[in-house]
Design an enzyme around this catalytic site. Sequence first.
Site, mmCIF file in Angstrom:
data_model
loop_
_atom_site.group_PDB
_atom_site.id
_atom_site.type_symbol
_atom_site.label_atom_id
_atom_site.label_comp_id
_atom_site.label_asym_id
_atom_site.label_seq_id
_atom_site.Cartn_x
_atom_site.Cartn_y
_atom_site.Cartn_z
ATOM 1 N N GLU A 71 -9.788 0.292 -0.783
ATOM 2 C CA GLU A 71 -9.600 -1.146 -0.985
ATOM 3 C C GLU A 71 -10.949 -1.747 -1.356
ATOM 4 O OE1 GLU A 71 -7.082 -3.582 -1.037
ATOM 5 O OE2 GLU A 71 -8.867 -4.762 -1.488
ATOM 6 N N ASP A 120 -2.266 -5.107 -8.860
ATOM 7 C CA ASP A 120 -2.373 -6.342 -9.649
ATOM 8 C C ASP A 120 -1.768 -6.114 -11.034
ATOM 9 O OD1 ASP A 120 -3.690 -7.561 -7.514
ATOM 10 O OD2 ASP A 120 -5.625 -6.762 -8.157
ATOM 11 N N ASP A 156 6.914 -5.294 -7.365
ATOM 12 C CA ASP A 156 7.940 -6.337 -7.483
ATOM 13 C C ASP A 156 7.980 -6.858 -8.909
ATOM 14 O OD1 ASP A 156 5.243 -7.426 -7.026
ATOM 15 O OD2 ASP A 156 6.245 -9.329 -7.413
ATOM 16 N N THR A 193 4.923 -2.371 2.601
ATOM 17 C CA THR A 193 3.615 -3.019 2.443
ATOM 18 C C THR A 193 3.769 -4.510 2.759
ATOM 19 O OG1 THR A 193 3.708 -3.828 0.166
ATOM 20 C CG2 THR A 193 3.333 -1.452 0.455
ATOM 21 N N GLU A 194 2.636 -5.205 2.832
ATOM 22 C CA GLU A 194 2.695 -6.662 3.063
ATOM 23 C C GLU A 194 3.450 -7.345 1.921
ATOM 24 O OE1 GLU A 194 -0.200 -4.569 4.449
ATOM 25 O OE2 GLU A 194 -1.204 -5.653 2.855
ATOM 26 N N TYR A 195 3.121 -6.988 0.683
ATOM 27 C CA TYR A 195 3.750 -7.617 -0.478
ATOM 28 C C TYR A 195 5.237 -7.281 -0.533
ATOM 29 C CZ TYR A 195 -0.294 -9.685 -2.771
ATOM 30 O OH TYR A 195 -1.362 -10.484 -3.087
ATOM 31 N N GLU A 196 5.550 -6.078 -0.190
ATOM 32 C CA GLU A 196 6.962 -5.649 -0.201
ATOM 33 C C GLU A 196 7.778 -6.488 0.779
ATOM 34 O OE1 GLU A 196 7.278 -1.498 0.555
ATOM 35 O OE2 GLU A 196 9.456 -1.461 0.383
#
Length: 215
Positions: A71, A120, A156, A193-196
């Site tokens: 990261e 990204d 996504d 994941t957080e975004y998921e």
Amino acid sequence: MRLRRKPWIDEAIREYDSFVYLQPQEGLKGRWREVFDNPTAPLWVELGTGKGNFISRLADIHREVNFIGIEVQLGVLYYAAKKCAAAELTNVRLLRFDAAFLETLFAPGEVDRFFINFCDPWPKKRHAKRRLTYRGFLDRYARLLAADGEIHFKSDNAGLFDFTLEEFNARHWPLSEVTYDLHGSDILNEAMTEYEAKFSGLGQPIFHCVAAKPA
Ligand code: SAM
């Protein structure tokens, strides 16, 4: 995910310096397995680990695998470290590092699996080369993966997903588990994941595929 810089994190993250590497570790190239308790275990690497929901969950499920989370932002890496420490994971190392320079970090064939989750999208066409699934990146991953190595991808973003499938096809990576609705499919999805969690919580579908290193 750009977080406002929090100066206290520079100090707080030192609490985790037994498994968080803040400086480049070129000296460990080809020798990453030696830093783990089990040096014969497979090595799975997540690119763009974010706040670490995915890696901390998956590493807890798969204690028989060694994990590295990469990261670039210290501000999010801190939260990933906190989660891994809370779960008492000894099979995870976290690196503050730019995935663009992976070949200085790993030797050819050293990695068994890459995970790229919600990278990204860089929507402007002129920025396509910055996408972590641009063919230039895929060629690098291929060099670093073991013969039976794989990339597991989730997003996504429909545009990025289609672009990614095209890039894999252009470089002859055999594809499997391709779906435009991961959560509605019977494909095993062991860790979110957080975004998921955020996007699926909004009712958006999650796209997913697995690509095998070309022969
Ligand atoms: N994977 C997490 C998730 O699914 O919730 C975070 C997704 S967020 C959109 C993308 C993450 O990748 C950010 O934390 C960003 O700092 C990181 N990132 C972007 N480019 C990177 C690079 N070249 N090397 C390492 N990390 C990168």
